[in-house]
Design a protein around this motif. Structure first.
Motif, PDB file in Angstrom:
ATOM      1  N   VAL A   1      -0.736  -2.834 -15.993  1.00  0.00           N
ATOM      2  CA  VAL A   1      -0.462  -3.887 -15.026  1.00  0.00           C
ATOM      3  C   VAL A   1      -0.024  -5.136 -15.770  1.00  0.00           C
ATOM      4  O   VAL A   1      -0.767  -5.684 -16.580  1.00  0.00           O
ATOM      5  CB  VAL A   1      -1.710  -4.181 -14.164  1.00  0.00           C
TER       6      VAL A   1
ATOM      7  N   GLU B   1       0.844  -1.195   0.000  1.00  0.00           N
ATOM      8  CA  GLU B   1       0.000   0.000   0.000  1.00  0.00           C
ATOM      9  C   GLU B   1       0.875   1.238   0.000  1.00  0.00           C
ATOM     10  O   GLU B   1       1.902   1.274   0.661  1.00  0.00           O
ATOM     11  CB  GLU B   1      -0.894   0.041   1.240  1.00  0.00           C
TER      12      GLU B   1
ATOM     13  N   ASN C   1      -3.267  -7.369  -9.987  1.00  0.00           N
ATOM     14  CA  ASN C   1      -4.203  -6.263 -10.139  1.00  0.00           C
ATOM     15  C   ASN C   1      -3.823  -5.145  -9.184  1.00  0.00           C
ATOM     16  O   ASN C   1      -3.093  -5.353  -8.224  1.00  0.00           O
ATOM     17  CB  ASN C   1      -5.650  -6.728  -9.924  1.00  0.00           C
ATOM     18  N   VAL C   2      -4.323  -3.966  -9.478  1.00  0.00           N
ATOM     19  CA  VAL C   2      -4.016  -2.772  -8.691  1.00  0.00           C
ATOM     20  C   VAL C   2      -5.323  -2.022  -8.450  1.00  0.00           C
ATOM     21  O   VAL C   2      -6.155  -1.925  -9.348  1.00  0.00           O
ATOM     22  CB  VAL C   2      -3.022  -1.851  -9.441  1.00  0.00           C
ATOM     23  N   GLN C   3      -5.493  -1.524  -7.240  1.00  0.00           N
ATOM     24  CA  GLN C   3      -6.634  -0.673  -6.926  1.00  0.00           C
ATOM     25  C   GLN C   3      -6.099   0.707  -6.574  1.00  0.00           C
ATOM     26  O   GLN C   3      -5.152   0.826  -5.801  1.00  0.00           O
ATOM     27  CB  GLN C   3      -7.429  -1.234  -5.756  1.00  0.00           C
TER      28      GLN C   3
END
Length: 62
Positions: free
Chosen positions: A48, A33, A52-54
């Motif tokens: 990406v 994070e 995965n990326v948020q």
């Protein structure tokens, strides 16, 4: 988190003197994070390669 520079080239348009296009690979460990608010003074895009990326923008939920 680690960064590897892949490409860097000065832009040839005289109106963009001093600007560069750059590409790098950022590697994150699972669950990483980054909660530090920051901004980029340039156009930015990400792709990406695996997983995965948020991303949450302006304090909003991802």
């Amino acid at each position: 988190m680690s960064f590897a520079n892949v490409f860097s080239k000065a832009l040839s348009d005289p109106g963009l003197a001093g600007f560069r296009v750059e590409s790098s690979v950022m590697t994150l460990v699972p669950g990483a994070e980054d909660t530090v608010a920051h901004r980029h003074d340039a156009e930015l895009f990400g792709y990406v390669l695996e997983g995965n990326v948020q991303i949450g923008l302006s304090g909003k939920e991802a």
